[in-house]
Design a protein around this motif. Sequence first.
Motif, short mmCIF file in Angstrom:
data_model
loop_
_atom_site.label_atom_id
_atom_site.label_comp_id
_atom_site.label_asym_id
_atom_site.label_seq_id
_atom_site.Cartn_x
_atom_site.Cartn_y
_atom_site.Cartn_z
N HIS A 65 94.78 -99.60 22.01
CA HIS A 65 95.79 -100.45 22.18
C HIS A 65 95.19 -101.87 22.15
N VAL A 66 95.81 -102.73 21.33
CA VAL A 66 95.24 -104.21 21.54
C VAL A 66 96.38 -104.90 22.43
N LEU A 67 96.15 -105.69 23.32
CA LEU A 67 97.03 -106.42 24.17
C LEU A 67 96.97 -107.89 23.79
N LEU A 68 98.28 -108.34 23.73
CA LEU A 68 98.45 -109.94 23.47
C LEU A 68 99.01 -110.73 24.55
N HIS A 69 98.38 -111.98 25.03
CA HIS A 69 99.23 -112.53 25.94
C HIS A 69 99.45 -113.87 25.19
#
Length: 278
Positions: A45-49
């Motif tokens: 999973h690649v998390l984005l803020h």
Amino acid sequence: MPWLATLDLRYTLDAQGRTISQEQHSGPMRVLQRLYPEGPALAQHVLLHPPGGLVAGDSLTLSVHLAAQSQALITTPGAARFYRSEGEPALQAVHLHLAEGAQLEWLPMETLAYPGCKGRNALTMHLAPGARLLGWDVLALGLPAAEQPFLHGDIHQHLQWPGVWLEHGQINAQDQALMHGPTGLAGHSTLGTLWLASGSPWTEAEREALLDAARSVLGQAPHSSLLCGATSPDPRLIVLRAVAHQVEPLMNALRAVRLAWRPMALGRAAVEPRVWRM
């Protein structure tokens, strides 16, 4: 108004042996990509803020729960940032919970501490017997490439495995002994910690093999120019610490040691997440 963001990720293993996830979020933090390049057992999973950073009073909280035997790799597409702040500190908090036999690789990109920031960066982990966690934390002070050194501001770093490991430090830019002294950072602006944690103790032979692998990598050029070392403060934990003047050589060293550790500790091929090549 401060930005408040929370993300709760829960991983489970279905009847076909695929790691699936459920998520709940509030505020601007999301899972950007869900990938299975190494097969269905490992969810990447690649998390984005989307705001890209934190300022006065902002809070970003991530909770990750892995059920028994599930496997996940979590990374980010870019650096986190603590921006200059005149108000309350900004908080970034991560809570990792691994059930029996679960495996997690926690591999975010670096955190940038802008001059004048007030940041609190905390990570807490809990591992059940048989669980494995390979993770890192990289902090870059100031913006040397933009000729903005970390001359004012402060940031608190907190890494904890309750009952096993605790590292807590306050980095104040005006603490000259810490920033420039030989027993402090000695002028280095990038700090990195890579750890390999096991819910069940390794044998002495396994610990020595993991330490030897890390030290072998670190002894090779160009990593040999870094100030770094690997230790095992507990039979369940291997820790590598490093300081450097720039992010890239330090991060490259951590990535190289991860590749050496991954087959030994996680039983997986020495490959990097696909998103890092984009």
